[in-house]
Write an enzyme that holds these catalytic residues in place. Structure first.
Site, PDB file in Angstrom:
ATOM      1  CD  GLU A   1      73.007 -46.535  11.159  1.00  5.38           C
ATOM      2  OE1 GLU A   1      72.669 -45.676  10.755  1.00  5.38           O
ATOM      3  OE2 GLU A   1      73.013 -47.320  12.531  1.00  5.38           O
TER       4      GLU A   1
ATOM      5  CG  ASP B   1      70.494 -43.535   6.290  1.00  2.00           C
ATOM      6  OD1 ASP B   1      71.220 -42.121   6.434  1.00  2.00           O
ATOM      7  OD2 ASP B   1      70.265 -44.087   5.763  1.00  2.00           O
TER       8      ASP B   1
ATOM      9  CG  HIS C   1      70.729 -43.907  16.075  1.00  2.00           C
ATOM     10  ND1 HIS C   1      70.525 -44.932  14.619  1.00  2.00           N
ATOM     11  CD2 HIS C   1      71.646 -43.708  14.228  1.00  2.00           C
ATOM     12  CE1 HIS C   1      71.532 -45.365  13.500  1.00  2.00           C
ATOM     13  NE2 HIS C   1      71.836 -44.664  13.335  1.00  2.00           N
TER      14      HIS C   1
ATOM     15  CG  HIS D   1      71.579 -40.763  10.531  1.00  2.00           C
ATOM     16  ND1 HIS D   1      71.869 -41.993   9.265  1.00  2.00           N
ATOM     17  CD2 HIS D   1      72.666 -41.499  10.981  1.00  2.00           C
ATOM     18  CE1 HIS D   1      71.986 -43.234   9.946  1.00  2.00           C
ATOM     19  NE2 HIS D   1      72.738 -43.636  11.196  1.00  2.00           N
ATOM     20  CD  GLU D   2      74.716 -40.255  14.243  1.00  2.00           C
ATOM     21  OE1 GLU D   2      74.586 -40.879  14.887  1.00  2.00           O
ATOM     22  OE2 GLU D   2      75.266 -40.978  13.014  1.00  2.00           O
TER      23      GLU D   2
END
Length: 328
Positions: free
Chosen positions: A232, A236, A176, A172-173
């Site tokens: 987000e 995800d 980003h 997830h990070e």
């Protein structure tokens, strides 16, 4: 944390590193998830040409991964003496607080300026239970020590939980770095224009598909704004995809197999998605905040948008959990 209230936070951070909360496997897992992002998300992005894929992979490889704690903490116990050498006990409490604030300001400046793997100045407290991609440090990844414990990370034979939960968080990070904001930043922080008109058009088409999917979610107490939660939602969906690939690579490499008590009829693929979803279990539905969809819909969105989930649970194509149109 203490550092945020004007008091030294690094001494407590040092105690955390000495408490063995961190497992070596977390650093190995981070590397594997990074490879999962590269293979499952970037190199399989058929909407990008090869040159653009290489630029994205180059940026990913340049990301600094700060996992657990700065190793310098364990090698050099005198580091705290050096950090707080400027703190003086004055005649009054106010004067003493001023010296502490000055010392903390200097430490915070080091967090901003020093970008090395052994930098003892992590940009977040090690007692923070949240992984984070630091935008002002060119999308460096920080996974504090306090985050690396159950129910996110387990020792023993529960690798499936580690990949489905910690792995998805790491993925997830990483993603980003390629969301609506991250896609326009290069590996050294400069503006990046690595998308042609064709790739930008393809990117937008998938983006709007994801927006439409999340816009379709609602309940009696809340609904989802697919545009406001887009960043987000991208993270995800890409993160769980990378974690799933990394888990499959791990099984192929090690022969790992597992049966959980009471769930013996479920295979590893089914267990992966079940464990990943359980990470977001809550007794009380969370109202949507400006950036995140409610947890229930964050789970449903990633499952519905992933063909591997549909295959694992034999969901017919076109059914609610395996729709015909998927964003990525």
């Amino acid at each position: 944390m203490l550092a945020k209230s004007g008091e030294p936070g690094l001494p407590i951070d040092l105690l955390v590193t000495q408490s063995h909360y961190v497992f070596v496997k977390a650093k190995v897992l981070t590397s594997e998830i990074s490879n999962g992002v590269r293979v499952a998300v970037l190199l399989k992005a058929d909407w990008m040409d090869r040159a653009k894929q290489n630029a994205a992979v180059d940026k990913l490889n340049h990301t600094l991964r700060m996992v657990g704690y700065p190793e310098e903490f364990l090698r050099n116990w005198t580091i705290l003496d050096q950090l707080y050498a400027k703190i003086e006990l004055k005649r009054t409490f106010t004067e003493t607080l001023r010296t502490i604030d000055q010392s903390n300001s200097w430490i915070n400046l080091q967090k901003l300026l020093i970008r090395t793997r052994n930098n003892p100045y992590y940009p977040t407290d090690l007692t923070s239970a949240n992984a984070e991609m630091i935008r002002y440090r060119n999308y460096d990844l920080v996974i504090p020590a306090a985050y690396l414990q159950p129910p996110i990370l387990y020792a023993g034979n529960l690798d499936i939980v580690n990949y489905a939960r910690l792995g998805a968080s790491i993925g997830h990070e990483f993603i980003h770095g390629f969301d609506i904001f991250g896609k326009d930043v290069g590996k050294v922080g400069k503006p990046l224009s690595w998308r042609t008109n064709v790739t930008q058009s393809n990117y937008n088409a998938r983006k709007y598909t994801l927006v439409d999917l999340y816009n379709s979610f609602s309940s009696p107490i809340n609904s989802v704004d697919g545009q406001r939660t887009l960043n987000e939602n991208i993270a995800d969906n890409g993160g769980i995809r990378a974690a799933y690939l990394a888990f499959h690579n791990f099984m192929s490499r090690t022969g790992y197999r597992i049966k959980l008590p009471g769930l013996e009829e479920m295979n590893e693929d089914q267990l992966f998605w079940l464990v990943a979803a359980q990470k977001s279990c809550t007794r009380h539905p969370k109202l949507a905040d400006p950036e995140h969809a409610p947890l229930r819909f964050r789970v449903l969105g990633t499952l519905m948008n992933n063909p591997d989930f549909g295959s694992a649970y034999n969901c017919p194509l076109g059914s609610p959990m395996n729709p015909w149109i998927k964003a990525w």
